[in-house]
Design a protein around this motif. Structure first.
Motif, PDB file in Angstrom:
ATOM      1  N   HIS A 256       0.819  -1.199   0.000  1.00  0.00           N
ATOM      2  CA  HIS A 256       0.000   0.000   0.000  1.00  0.00           C
ATOM      3  C   HIS A 256       0.865   1.267   0.000  1.00  0.00           C
ATOM      4  CE1 HIS A 256      -3.318  -2.650   1.992  1.00  0.00           C
ATOM      5  NE2 HIS A 256      -3.137  -2.912   0.717  1.00  0.00           N
ATOM      6  N   LEU A 257       2.041   1.201   0.626  1.00  0.00           N
ATOM      7  CA  LEU A 257       2.959   2.328   0.574  1.00  0.00           C
ATOM      8  C   LEU A 257       3.420   2.585  -0.861  1.00  0.00           C
ATOM      9  CD1 LEU A 257       5.143   1.684   3.747  1.00  0.00           C
ATOM     10  CD2 LEU A 257       3.916   3.800   3.256  1.00  0.00           C
ATOM     11  N   LEU A 258       3.777   1.518  -1.558  1.00  0.00           N
ATOM     12  CA  LEU A 258       4.225   1.669  -2.943  1.00  0.00           C
ATOM     13  C   LEU A 258       3.075   2.134  -3.832  1.00  0.00           C
ATOM     14  CD1 LEU A 258       6.500  -1.484  -3.235  1.00  0.00           C
ATOM     15  CD2 LEU A 258       7.249   0.897  -3.279  1.00  0.00           C
ATOM     16  N   ASP A 259       1.890   1.574  -3.589  1.00  0.00           N
ATOM     17  CA  ASP A 259       0.720   2.019  -4.355  1.00  0.00           C
ATOM     18  C   ASP A 259       0.457   3.503  -4.143  1.00  0.00           C
ATOM     19  OD1 ASP A 259       0.276  -0.476  -5.409  1.00  0.00           O
ATOM     20  OD2 ASP A 259      -1.277  -1.035  -3.967  1.00  0.00           O
ATOM     21  N   GLY A 260       0.776   3.996  -2.939  1.00  0.00           N
ATOM     22  CA  GLY A 260       0.524   5.392  -2.620  1.00  0.00           C
ATOM     23  C   GLY A 260       1.614   6.344  -3.066  1.00  0.00           C
ATOM     24  N   GLY A 261       2.690   5.798  -3.649  1.00  0.00           N
ATOM     25  CA  GLY A 261       3.735   6.655  -4.196  1.00  0.00           C
ATOM     26  C   GLY A 261       5.043   6.654  -3.436  1.00  0.00           C
ATOM     27  N   ALA A 262       5.176   5.867  -2.376  1.00  0.00           N
ATOM     28  CA  ALA A 262       6.437   5.812  -1.633  1.00  0.00           C
ATOM     29  C   ALA A 262       7.528   5.200  -2.506  1.00  0.00           C
ATOM     30  CB  ALA A 262       6.269   4.989  -0.354  1.00  0.00           C
ATOM     31  N   ASP A 263       8.757   5.698  -2.374  1.00  0.00           N
ATOM     32  CA  ASP A 263       9.842   5.129  -3.172  1.00  0.00           C
ATOM     33  C   ASP A 263      10.380   3.874  -2.506  1.00  0.00           C
ATOM     34  OD1 ASP A 263      12.646   5.804  -1.736  1.00  0.00           O
ATOM     35  OD2 ASP A 263      11.241   7.449  -1.408  1.00  0.00           O
ATOM     36  N   LEU A 264      11.036   3.058  -3.304  1.00  0.00           N
ATOM     37  CA  LEU A 264      11.462   1.733  -2.859  1.00  0.00           C
ATOM     38  C   LEU A 264      12.464   1.813  -1.710  1.00  0.00           C
ATOM     39  CD1 LEU A 264      10.724  -1.139  -3.750  1.00  0.00           C
ATOM     40  CD2 LEU A 264      12.765  -1.141  -5.195  1.00  0.00           C
ATOM     41  N   ARG A 265      13.371   2.776  -1.761  1.00  0.00           N
ATOM     42  CA  ARG A 265      14.384   2.900  -0.707  1.00  0.00           C
ATOM     43  C   ARG A 265      13.742   3.217   0.641  1.00  0.00           C
ATOM     44  NH1 ARG A 265      19.354   0.623  -1.471  1.00  0.00           N
ATOM     45  NH2 ARG A 265      20.156   1.138  -3.536  1.00  0.00           N
ATOM     46  N   THR A 266      12.727   4.065   0.613  1.00  0.00           N
ATOM     47  CA  THR A 266      12.040   4.410   1.860  1.00  0.00           C
ATOM     48  C   THR A 266      11.358   3.183   2.451  1.00  0.00           C
ATOM     49  OG1 THR A 266      11.667   6.681   1.114  1.00  0.00           O
ATOM     50  CG2 THR A 266      10.253   5.873   2.884  1.00  0.00           C
ATOM     51  N   VAL A 267      10.706   2.409   1.599  1.00  0.00           N
ATOM     52  CA  VAL A 267      10.031   1.202   2.069  1.00  0.00           C
ATOM     53  C   VAL A 267      11.056   0.206   2.602  1.00  0.00           C
ATOM     54  CG1 VAL A 267       8.548  -0.729   1.401  1.00  0.00           C
ATOM     55  CG2 VAL A 267       8.096   1.555   0.498  1.00  0.00           C
ATOM     56  N   GLN A 268      12.212   0.118   1.956  1.00  0.00           N
ATOM     57  CA  GLN A 268      13.270  -0.773   2.432  1.00  0.00           C
ATOM     58  C   GLN A 268      13.700  -0.387   3.845  1.00  0.00           C
ATOM     59  OE1 GLN A 268      17.006  -0.349   0.399  1.00  0.00           O
ATOM     60  NE2 GLN A 268      17.976  -2.055   1.475  1.00  0.00           N
ATOM     61  N   GLU A 269      13.910   0.910   4.077  1.00  0.00           N
ATOM     62  CA  GLU A 269      14.322   1.364   5.408  1.00  0.00           C
ATOM     63  C   GLU A 269      13.229   1.114   6.439  1.00  0.00           C
ATOM     64  OE1 GLU A 269      15.838   5.309   5.576  1.00  0.00           O
ATOM     65  OE2 GLU A 269      17.065   5.094   3.781  1.00  0.00           O
ATOM     66  N   LEU A 270      12.001   1.358   6.060  1.00  0.00           N
ATOM     67  CA  LEU A 270      10.895   1.151   6.986  1.00  0.00           C
ATOM     68  C   LEU A 270      10.788  -0.309   7.408  1.00  0.00           C
ATOM     69  CD1 LEU A 270       8.358   2.408   8.368  1.00  0.00           C
ATOM     70  CD2 LEU A 270       7.075   1.686   6.356  1.00  0.00           C
ATOM     71  N   LEU A 271      10.924  -1.212   6.444  1.00  0.00           N
ATOM     72  CA  LEU A 271      10.784  -2.637   6.736  1.00  0.00           C
ATOM     73  C   LEU A 271      12.030  -3.241   7.381  1.00  0.00           C
ATOM     74  CD1 LEU A 271       8.969  -3.935   3.511  1.00  0.00           C
ATOM     75  CD2 LEU A 271       7.968  -3.181   5.661  1.00  0.00           C
ATOM     76  N   GLY A 272      13.169  -2.547   7.251  1.00  0.00           N
ATOM     77  CA  GLY A 272      14.404  -3.079   7.822  1.00  0.00           C
ATOM     78  C   GLY A 272      15.018  -4.173   6.988  1.00  0.00           C
ATOM     79  N   HIS A 273      14.812  -4.122   5.662  1.00  0.00           N
ATOM     80  CA  HIS A 273      15.415  -5.109   4.768  1.00  0.00           C
ATOM     81  C   HIS A 273      16.888  -4.771   4.534  1.00  0.00           C
ATOM     82  CE1 HIS A 273      11.319  -6.292   2.788  1.00  0.00           C
ATOM     83  NE2 HIS A 273      11.558  -6.959   3.902  1.00  0.00           N
ATOM     84  N   ALA A 274      17.738  -5.773   4.640  1.00  0.00           N
ATOM     85  CA  ALA A 274      19.162  -5.556   4.381  1.00  0.00           C
ATOM     86  C   ALA A 274      19.418  -5.354   2.896  1.00  0.00           C
ATOM     87  CB  ALA A 274      19.978  -6.741   4.902  1.00  0.00           C
ATOM     88  N   SER A 275      18.623  -5.990   2.056  1.00  0.00           N
ATOM     89  CA  SER A 275      18.815  -5.929   0.613  1.00  0.00           C
ATOM     90  C   SER A 275      17.612  -5.293  -0.061  1.00  0.00           C
ATOM     91  CB  SER A 275      19.034  -7.339   0.048  1.00  0.00           C
ATOM     92  OG  SER A 275      18.933  -7.352  -1.358  1.00  0.00           O
ATOM     93  N   LEU A 276      17.873  -4.436  -1.026  1.00  0.00           N
ATOM     94  CA  LEU A 276      16.785  -3.819  -1.786  1.00  0.00           C
ATOM     95  C   LEU A 276      16.030  -4.871  -2.594  1.00  0.00           C
ATOM     96  CD1 LEU A 276      15.499  -1.054  -2.462  1.00  0.00           C
ATOM     97  CD2 LEU A 276      17.015  -0.954  -4.451  1.00  0.00           C
ATOM     98  N   GLY A 277      16.740  -5.946  -2.963  1.00  0.00           N
ATOM     99  CA  GLY A 277      16.095  -7.004  -3.726  1.00  0.00           C
ATOM    100  C   GLY A 277      14.944  -7.650  -2.972  1.00  0.00           C
ATOM    101  N   THR A 278      15.058  -7.723  -1.643  1.00  0.00           N
ATOM    102  CA  THR A 278      13.971  -8.286  -0.836  1.00  0.00           C
ATOM    103  C   THR A 278      12.729  -7.415  -0.920  1.00  0.00           C
ATOM    104  OG1 THR A 278      15.626  -9.168   0.690  1.00  0.00           O
ATOM    105  CG2 THR A 278      13.353  -9.134   1.456  1.00  0.00           C
ATOM    106  N   THR A 279      12.942  -6.105  -0.945  1.00  0.00           N
ATOM    107  CA  THR A 279      11.814  -5.172  -0.994  1.00  0.00           C
ATOM    108  C   THR A 279      11.160  -5.153  -2.371  1.00  0.00           C
ATOM    109  OG1 THR A 279      13.171  -3.823   0.485  1.00  0.00           O
ATOM    110  CG2 THR A 279      11.122  -2.849  -0.283  1.00  0.00           C
TER     111      THR A 279
END
Length: 301
Positions: A256-279
């Protein structure tokens, strides 16, 4: 050295030296115990590549998922690399062991409207003042509002919450800390629970001194991940249409964050993913939803 003894020593190594998460240590310990059981007549130095391949082949014939076999491969690779560095074996037999590629499946995601309706219904139920209902409402609001893991939620203590900034300090995988924001509805639900729900649950314990956990079980002790899973599965399962747990709320929040326009890096930081590929898997979920909408709405779809 016996294989089982070496496996126990390695489990202590990844726990105390590499400081892997408790869940990873348990998984590796179980994998190595299974390998040791399948090769009980072998000494550590006698294990060769064919023993490892046969063990993985048996798991494949049992129907184990590719992700499970990939994890088992990682477990024995790490184990024998450690054994080689420690001088317990002359050569590492796992160097040529090939792991299967992990299959990537799209996660279960509820629509924003469905999650909103569910949380509104929980709010109406919690309004009656039952402490467990207040807890369940706050629990789901925080899981969805902050997109955190269930282990992170269950580990929250009172001083981890900054009510003014609406942030929570969580400890994720590898004992890494991060600060995550949450919104107004989650803040309101959490405040109602802390004022009216948590004290009632805490009163059910004889000894309450020093209890700092935010989320408590029905008997007043810290809520465990298994109990939190059961709560989410009970209320969210009918919405998603399958057996789901807390991770479905995390998946939904990210999508829903991505659907709402959030960028991938921000979502990665929010979720605590070590790799962008996971996000990035969530971009596929959003693309699937976009394609479905296009097929329904475009006159020449």
């Amino acid at each position: 050295m016996r294989l089982v003894e070496a496996a126990d020593a390695y489990a202590r190594h990844v726990r105390d030296v590499r400081r892997l998460s408790a869940a990873t240590v348990r998984a590796y310990r179980a994998d190595l115990a299974d390998f040791a059981a399948s090769s009980s007549d072998l000494e550590l130095a006698d294990v060769d590549l064919e023993h490892l391949r046969e063990w993985l082949w048996q798991a494949t014939k049992r129907g184990d998922a590719r992700s499970t076999i990939a994890r088992r491969t990682a477990a024995v690779r790490g184990f024998f690399a450690w054994a080689s560095e420690s001088g317990l074996v002359d050569a590492d037999p796992s160097l040529r062991l090939v792991a299967p590629k992990r299959g990537r499946t799209l996660p279960n995601v509820a629509t924003a409207d469905a999650v909103g309706g569910l949380l509104d219904e929980l709010a109406r139920t919690a309004a009656a003042g039952d402490p467990v209902a207040l807890r369940d409402h706050a629990l789901l609001e925080v899981l969805y509002g902050a997109g955190i893991r269930v282990s992170e939620l269950c580990g929250l203590d009172l001083d981890d919450i900054d009510s003014e900034r609406r942030t929570a300090r969580v400890t994720g995988k590898g004992s890494k800390e991060r600060v995550v924001p949450f919104g107004g509805p989650a803040a309101a639900a959490l405040d109602a629970y802390l004022v009216r729900g948590r004290p009632a649950l805490l009163a059910r314990r004889d000894d309450v001194a020093g209890e700092r956990a935010i989320f408590l079980g029905a008997r007043g002790a810290r809520l465990g991940p298994r109990a939190a899973y059961d709560v989410v599965s009970r209320v969210l399962g009918p919405v998603v249409g399958s057996t789901v747990g807390p991770h479905a709320l995390r998946h939904s929040a990210a999508t829903h964050l991505l659907d709402g326009g959030a960028d991938l890096r921000t979502v990665q930081e929010l979720l605590g993913h070590a790799s962008l590929g996971t996000t990035q898997i969530y971009t596929h979920v959003s693309s699937e939803r976009l394609a479905a909408t296009y097929r329904l709405a475009h006159p020449r779809a």
